[in-house]
Design an enzyme around this catalytic site. Structure first.
Site, short mmCIF file in Angstrom:
data_model
loop_
_atom_site.label_atom_id
_atom_site.label_comp_id
_atom_site.label_asym_id
_atom_site.label_seq_id
_atom_site.Cartn_x
_atom_site.Cartn_y
_atom_site.Cartn_z
N PHE A 194 -62.45 41.95 -21.29
CA PHE A 194 -63.76 42.37 -20.84
C PHE A 194 -63.97 43.80 -21.32
O PHE A 194 -63.92 44.02 -22.55
CB PHE A 194 -63.89 42.07 -19.34
N LYS B 139 -64.95 36.99 -33.87
CA LYS B 139 -64.02 36.59 -32.79
C LYS B 139 -64.13 35.07 -32.54
O LYS B 139 -63.13 34.37 -32.39
CB LYS B 139 -64.33 37.35 -31.50
N TYR C 56 -69.84 40.96 -35.33
CA TYR C 56 -68.52 41.25 -34.73
C TYR C 56 -68.11 40.11 -33.80
O TYR C 56 -67.02 39.57 -33.89
CB TYR C 56 -68.56 42.57 -33.96
N ASN D 205 -59.19 53.46 -38.31
CA ASN D 205 -59.81 53.83 -37.04
C ASN D 205 -58.77 54.38 -36.08
O ASN D 205 -58.81 54.16 -34.87
CB ASN D 205 -60.52 52.59 -36.43
N ARG E 146 -80.73 48.95 -24.71
CA ARG E 146 -80.15 48.83 -26.05
C ARG E 146 -80.31 47.38 -26.50
O ARG E 146 -79.91 46.47 -25.77
CB ARG E 146 -78.69 49.25 -26.02
N SER F 58 -62.31 38.56 -27.20
CA SER F 58 -63.24 39.39 -26.44
C SER F 58 -64.18 38.54 -25.62
O SER F 58 -64.53 37.43 -26.02
CB SER F 58 -64.06 40.25 -27.42
C1 WQD Z 1 -71.32 49.01 -21.21
C2 WQD Z 1 -72.58 49.25 -20.41
C3 WQD Z 1 -74.54 49.49 -21.77
C4 WQD Z 1 -73.23 53.22 -23.70
C5 WQD Z 1 -68.92 46.27 -25.98
C6 WQD Z 1 -68.78 45.16 -26.96
C7 WQD Z 1 -67.68 44.23 -26.51
C8 WQD Z 1 -66.41 45.02 -26.28
C9 WQD Z 1 -66.64 46.15 -25.29
C10 WQD Z 1 -65.01 44.86 -28.22
C11 WQD Z 1 -73.78 48.47 -20.93
C12 WQD Z 1 -74.23 50.78 -21.05
C13 WQD Z 1 -73.28 52.07 -22.93
C14 WQD Z 1 -74.12 54.28 -23.45
C15 WQD Z 1 -75.08 53.02 -21.66
N1 WQD Z 1 -65.91 45.55 -27.48
N2 WQD Z 1 -74.20 51.98 -21.91
N3 WQD Z 1 -75.03 54.14 -22.43
O1 WQD Z 1 -71.68 46.64 -24.64
O2 WQD Z 1 -70.46 45.83 -22.54
O3 WQD Z 1 -69.29 45.75 -24.75
O4 WQD Z 1 -67.70 46.96 -25.84
O5 WQD Z 1 -64.50 43.81 -27.95
O6 WQD Z 1 -67.47 43.28 -27.52
O7 WQD Z 1 -69.99 44.41 -26.96
O8 WQD Z 1 -69.73 47.93 -23.69
O9 WQD Z 1 -69.42 50.31 -23.13
O10 WQD Z 1 -71.06 49.69 -24.96
O11 WQD Z 1 -71.64 49.21 -22.58
O12 WQD Z 1 -75.92 52.92 -20.74
O13 WQD Z 1 -74.13 55.35 -24.14
O14 WQD Z 1 -72.92 50.63 -20.52
O15 WQD Z 1 -75.93 49.22 -21.79
O16 WQD Z 1 -74.57 48.08 -19.82
P1 WQD Z 1 -70.42 46.51 -23.87
P2 WQD Z 1 -70.44 49.37 -23.66
#
Ligand code: WQD
Length: 339
Positions: free
Chosen positions: A177, A152, A148, A35, A292, A124
């Protein structure tokens, strides 16, 4: 110290490598490049002006991993290596458990054999699972809603058991975060394979013209503007949190410590869109679509334990995060070169 950075060619790993080198540490990167593109290495050497030893290795291979420790005099390990896509983990649970758990066990076993006891783990905030209290503190129970996240939680448990069995270990569980942003040079940044899962890289790709529009996953949450709220932390602040944790555990006598690495700020999806538009001078077309599955409405860090115990604080704002992301994206519209 001579620090082994597993997954060191990845997004957070590479930014941490630069800060380790700048702080005078020697760095060994172990990465399978599943990756990450090899072209990042020359940028790390160029940016740091320092040599970096790189092993292309599958760390689930115990023999290869042990061989690395036999060849290199490692003082500490920062462990980033692992698969990290939530959606993919739901589709491929066996692959995620096999890779993430075996990688961690293989590294820990080699450390045990070679007398290396200082270990910083890339955990995480996902380990907090669903909790009605939005502001997360390290004493909260852990759980997960996807494979996933469970990897963790499980690796954290393995590390707790290791620390109980042998108090000569010095272990830090760092609960990230939402890492976003890029090195201020614009030379390295987040470069997801294919369609970005996460918000910031998707917004960035819309701004640069790679994607037509952003899908906002729901605006009917119980949040100020109805969209999801998260704690975004600049990857440079996250990297400096790793150096602070490494120094603290190496100098301390606690076998295991847990710290939230977050800004403590609650930021919505539309806040990010608006901040990115300000940073890039580009409109970010978006469409509100259904939520989602699995997304939580809102959560953020109480970072006070890390602030107090590490003497560390996230200092960069969402505008800094967007400006640095935009510099990276606009200089590298298609991410890192393949060669
Ligand atoms: C953030 C916000 C979505 C994409 C994930 C993993 C977490 C960590 C970080 C590894 C949410 C919204 C997102 C899009 C959107 N990864 N969104 N449209 O889900 O908080 O965390 O990544 O450690 O473990 O769960 O991050 O950036 O995917 O989403 O509206 O195309 O943006 O609904 O509210 P998330 P994210």
């Amino acid at each position: 110290m001579r620090v082994l950075v597993t997954g060191g060619a990845g997004y957070i790993g590479s930014h941490t490598v630069l800060q380790l080198l700048a702080a005078g540490h020697d760095v060994v990167i172990a990465d399978d490049f599943s990756n990450a593109k090899p072209s990042i290495i020359s940028r790390l050497v160029s940016l740091s002006g320092k040599p970096v030893t790189v092993y292309t290795v599958d760390l689930t291979d115990e023999e290869a991993t042990d061989g690395l420790f036999a060849s290199e005099d490692i003082d500490a390990v920062i462990h980033f290596a692992g698969f990290k896509a939530v959606g993919e983990s739901v589709a491929k649970p066996i692959s995620y458990y096999r890779n993430n758990i075996d990688t961690a066990l293989s590294v820990l076993q080699a450390m045990d054999r070679h007398g290396v006891r200082t270990f910083v783990f890339s955990s995480s905030a996902t380990v907090y699972g669903e909790n009605p209290i939005c502001e997360r503190t390290e004493d909260m129970p852990t759980s997960a809603t996807n494979p996933y996240g469970w990897t963790k939680v499980m690796i954290e448990q393995i590390l707790r058991d290791v620390a109980v069995a042998d108090d000569s270990w010095r272990i830090a569980l760092l609960r990230y975060f939402n890492p976003v942003g890029a090195h201020p040079s614009g030379e390295i940044g987040e470069d997801p394979n294919g369609l970005p899962n996460n918000l910031m890289p998707f917004v960035s790709q819309v701004a640069v013209g790679r994607r037509e529009k952003l899908s906002v996953f729901g605006d009917d949450y119980d949040t100020p503007d109805g969209t999801g709220v998260r704690d975004y932390i600049h990857v440079e602040d996250l990297a400096s949190g790793h150096l602070a944790a490494l120094d603290t555990i190496a100098a301390g006598d606690d076998p295991l410590s847990v710290w939230n690495l977050g800004s403590g700020s609650a930021v919505s999806v539309l806040d990010v869109v608006n901040a990115f538009s300000r940073a890039s001078g580009r409109d970010i077309p978006y469409e509100i679509v259904p939520r989602r599955p699995g997304d939580l409405p809102a959560y953020w860090a109480d970072p006070s334990k890390a602030n107090d115990e590490l003497g560390w604080k996230a200092i960069r704002t969402i505008d800094d995060m967007c400006a640095d992301t935009w510099r990276w994206q606009s200089k590298n519209p298609n991410g890192f070169p393949d060669a």
